[in-house]
Structure formats: C-alpha cells, structure tokens
Enzyme design. Sequence first.
Site, short mmCIF file in Angstrom:
data_model
loop_
_atom_site.label_atom_id
_atom_site.label_comp_id
_atom_site.label_asym_id
_atom_site.label_seq_id
_atom_site.Cartn_x
_atom_site.Cartn_y
_atom_site.Cartn_z
N ASP A 1 0.83 -1.20 0.00
CA ASP A 1 0.00 0.00 0.00
C ASP A 1 0.87 1.26 0.00
OD1 ASP A 1 0.90 -0.13 2.61
OD2 ASP A 1 -1.09 -0.22 3.52
N SER A 2 2.20 1.05 0.03
CA SER A 2 3.15 2.15 -0.19
C SER A 2 2.99 2.73 -1.59
CB SER A 2 4.58 1.67 0.02
OG SER A 2 4.82 0.43 -0.64
N ASP B 1 -0.90 -6.11 -0.06
CA ASP B 1 -1.42 -5.48 1.15
C ASP B 1 -2.93 -5.30 1.08
OD1 ASP B 1 0.68 -5.05 2.94
OD2 ASP B 1 1.33 -3.21 1.94
N LYS C 1 -1.33 -9.45 2.87
CA LYS C 1 -0.63 -9.02 4.09
C LYS C 1 -1.52 -8.07 4.86
CE LYS C 1 2.97 -6.12 4.05
NZ LYS C 1 2.49 -5.03 4.97
N GLU D 1 -1.78 -5.64 8.66
CA GLU D 1 -1.07 -5.01 9.76
C GLU D 1 -1.81 -5.23 11.07
OE1 GLU D 1 -0.30 -0.90 9.04
OE2 GLU D 1 0.67 -1.26 7.10
N GLU E 1 8.73 -4.30 11.04
CA GLU E 1 9.17 -3.00 10.54
C GLU E 1 9.65 -2.08 11.65
OE1 GLU E 1 7.76 0.73 7.68
OE2 GLU E 1 6.47 -1.04 7.87
#
Length: 272
Positions: free
Chosen positions: A52-53, A91, A121, A123, A190
Amino acid sequence: MSVHNPDIKRVTTHTIQELKNKGEKISALTAYDYSMARVVDAAGVELILVGDSASNVMAGHETTLPITLDQMIYHASSVVRGVKRALVVVDLPFGSYQGNSSEALRSAIRIMKESGAHAVKMEGGLEIKDSIVRILSAGVPVMGHLGLTPQSIYKFGTYAVRAKEDAEAQKLMDDAHLLEDIGCFGVVLEKIPAALTKKVSESLTIPTIGIGAGPDADGQILVFHDLLGINNEFKPRFLRRYAELHKVMREAIAHYVDDVKTNDFPNEKEAY
C-alpha cells in the site's frame, strides 16, 4: 549478479518456509506495475509485495491510508502479469479488514480472484485476529505485519522506531506468536530494535521479513523506488541505495529535451 536458486521454478509459501528451515535468507521487494515487476522477478527476488506504499510512491500521498481496494487490485493485477517466479503478496488497504471479519474476507477474496495474487498481508496482531482467522479459513495465505504499522500512523503520531520499551516489545512478541499459532505463513517486522528482531525470529518457526529491523530477520524487504534512488528524498537510516536512478533519469530526459530543441532527434537513421 544474482545468487538465487535457478532450480526454484515458482516460489510458494512452502518455498519461503523451506528457506527459513535451511537458514537461507529471503529477498523481498515491492513492485506496483507490470514493467518493474518483470525486472524484479527476473533478478531473482523470492517475494514481491504489492504494498500500500503505492499510495506514497505512485500516487504522491503523504500516508498509505488513501489507497483503495480497487486501486490495490489494479496494481496487483499489473504485477502478477509480469511475474513468472516470485511469490506475490498484496497489502489489504486501510479500512478493508479492520473491525469486520466478513468485510476482511470479502476484501481478500476480491484481491485473490481479481488480481491472481498468491497471498495477502495485514497489519496488526490480536486486534485483527478474527479477520485473519476468517481469511485463512477460506484458504487464503496471510502474512502478518508488526512493529511500525503505517496504516496506524495517526495513532502512533510518528514514524520512529517501535517496541523500544519492554511492554511494547512483549506485546509484539505475543502478537508474533499469535500470528504463527493461527496460521500466518510469515510476518514483516518494521522498524524495531535489531535485538528484538533476533529474539522474535529465533522464537518463531515461520519466517520473518525485516525492514529497518536489523540483520537477524529471516529476510529483508525494501521499497523498489527507495532501493534504486528513484525517490531521492527519503533517506532513513535503514535504507541502502543500490543505484541513483533519479539522477540518471533526469539527465537522460534533459539530454532528450536538448536533442529535440536542437533538432538532433530524430536524425536521418531514426526516420522512415
């Protein structure tokens, strides 16, 4: 020169686990489009993250929060079409899985069906357990993400190193074991202290992938644009630039502009 194993024809979650079992480091990198995915895949990277970067490096947003599920599927579809070997992980974007396991399952299924990706993925740890379990129950592989979780940036208020204090470090350790216990195939760590990365990685049977987390994770990941110096303004301590493409590209384009202005391009050989 790449040292990847040419005998691995298609990387799977099983392959990633085998690499950890053998003590071989796992290389991972982001990609967001077909052309760059082809380059990354051909270079021998085992895991490609459609991060999502993309919200930052492709769309210019300050955070990862604005990117939508539809946009992530678009980027993931482009990457999958360019990949022959690597495991493609996507993501789940902010708002597509937090607090509602049914919504989380729908989001994950859309990514898998519409993009052809291999895993998702997410978070977080205990707070998103129900969503992870629901997705795993549908047969969708899930990679976890702990430490600095950019989707929660407004909660943290800073991109500083996480889990430096004992209580947060213990929660991260507990969450890592929870993710393993419920069936995640790996976890990204991270921006946490290197000593904690070592402790977590040695205590888990599933692989850890570090970013700004020291050398003792089972693998490493960087953002494509950062590694190649396309984004030349982002200079965190953990980043090693392997090229300075911003300079190379700018100079090449400036040369092109000059050639157009002076009527040097196209020349006789470049005309029909």
